[in-house]
Design an enzyme around this catalytic site. Structure first.
Site: not given
Ligand SMILES: *Cc1c(COP(=O)(O)O)cnc(C)c1O
Length: 429
Positions: A282, A284, A350
């Protein structure tokens, strides 16, 4: 606005009638550091991590924080101290997580286009897993891995062809997009890894997309991975890890977030009687709600039948509204209870596409007043640019009533660093 959003961040109205984050009055942060400024609440990050770890406690698991969501060293330290691993997608992120003290063995290197230099650096650092995304990348790594003292542990990032309901730019697990190895090429990939004395297949991985609110695609994807492992059978004798990626959705407005217990309840029945360790990645979910962007109102104006509030933060500081049409809640740091107006909240850049909120009903504000844009802890600062020669904003970490600068504001000389008028331009006339 829902109380949930404020609670997710750790925002509370103090006795002075102004908001504090993690016990730190936001007016104080703005007075000390200036605006715009990102502010992250360490305790909100810890709460998220612990809630997910608790929900997954019955499975052997590792939470590998997706560094691309927010790579600030202070944020990385908070997560490392909790015992998190790291999911990285570039050599730059590798340098960051090593600088923050992550255990190399707990690092997973993902990404669709890792270069020779990046793969070499990952092998030398001894990262725990390199998740491969194509047969060509596999063959390339097999050559690079020949220099390593022991076989390099790899995963196959499978594209399980599962559709998800999210913004098309952040859906990554469907057919016809660039990510992952299609299911029908996985046996060939496993065969080639088996033939290489320098690689060992340790993991099957997926990452379906971001900001997912429905747990069903995780179950569907995981079932496909388990079926693949079953079909591979003896072709993958060292396979011991299943990586279900990241993507847990959070609350930005009034949506029901995907809570860790619902998420875990989807995964546990499928994995509890298997020998595999679970990796989750995770980004986000861990940091998104924990961050706000403080910005000051510069001007207001009425034009073409619309009301505009012009603030000192812009699309270069926070790209998500213009790039993803993302919604971010905006609150007055000191609520004054003026009559609600519908406004466009825009920055100084801008571009007509430079906005932070469109057609937003919010209490009337005046120049000099401070606003907080919520839910910007993930994919906020990391996507900031210097467009319009605007220095990127500072980042502040608050922790239990105290705050510290985690990254200073860029200066004009930072903006020109590494640049020189070349002799060619002198000779031109
Ligand atoms: C971006 C990414 C994540 C994290 O995604 P979230 O939506 O921020 O949890 C996990 N694994 C991989 C391979 C990613 O590219």
């Amino acid at each position: 606005m829902g109380e949930g959003l404020l609670a997710d961040a750790g925002l509370r109205l103090g006795s002075s009638g102004a908001f504090a984050l993690g016990g730190v009055p936001l007016e104080d942060v703005a007075a000390r550091v200036g605006t715009p400024v990102y502010v992250y609440n360490a305790e909100a990050i810890r709460e998220r991590y612990r809630s997910l770890a608790a929900a997954l406690a019955s499975l052997e698991h590792r939470i590998c924080y997706a560094v691309k969501a927010n790579g600030n060293l202070s944020v990385l330290r908070v997560l490392r101290d909790l015992g998190a691993g790291a999911d990285i997608v570039s050599g730059g992120e590798l340098d960051r997580v090593l600088a923050a003290g992550f255990v190399p063995e707990h690092i997973v290197f993902s990404g669709v286009g890792k270069s020779t230099e990046e793969l070499g650096a990952a092998v030398r650092a001894g990262v725990g897993l390199i998740n491969l995304e194509s047969l060509e990348e596999l063959d390339h790594l097999a050559l690079i891995a020949a220099a390593a003292r022991s076989p390099v542990a790899v995963g196959l990032r499978v594209n399980p062809d599962v559709t998800t309901e999210t913004h098309p730019y952040i859906a990554t697990g469907g057919g016809g997009i660039k990510f992952g190895i299609p299911v029908d090429q996985v046996p060939e990939a496993a065969r080639r890894i088996g033939l290489s004395p320098h690689l060992v297949l340790r993991c099957l991985a997926m990452h379906l997309g971001s900001q997912l609110l429905d747990p069903a695609p995780f179950a569907e994807g995981l079932r496909r991975l388990l079926r693949l492992i079953h079909d591979l059978g003896p072709a993958a004798p060292a396979l011991s890890v299943i990586d279900v990626g990241g993507g847990l959705g959070i609350r930005y407005q009034d949506e029901a977030p995907l809570d860790p217990s619902t998420y875990a309840a989807t995964l546990i029945p499928l994995l509890q009687s298997t020998p595999y360790r679970l990796h989750v990645e995770p980004g986000r979910f861990l940091v998104g709600s924990a961050g706000i962007l403080l910005t000051r109102v510069l001007y207001t104006k009425h034009s073409g039948g619309k009301d505009f509030v012009i603030v000192d933060a812009a699309m270069n500081d926070l790209l998500r509204p213009s790039h993803y049409q993302a919604y971010h809640e905006v609150v007055e740091v000191t609520p004054r209870g003026r009559r609600v107006q519908v406004v466009d909240l825009v920055g100084p850049v801008c571009e007509t596409g430079d906005f932070l909120a469109l057609d937003r009903a919010m209490p009337g504000v005046r120049p000099g007043e401070l606003l907080a844009i919520l839910g910007v802890g993930a994919y906020g600062f990391v996507m900031a640019s210097q467009y319009n020669a605007r220095p990127r904003p500072p980042e502040v970490l608050v922790d239990k009533g105290r705050f510290a600068l985690a990254r200073r504001r860029e200066t004009a000389s930072d903006l020109m660093q590494g640049e020189t008028p070349t002799p060619l331009t002198h000779e031109a006339t």
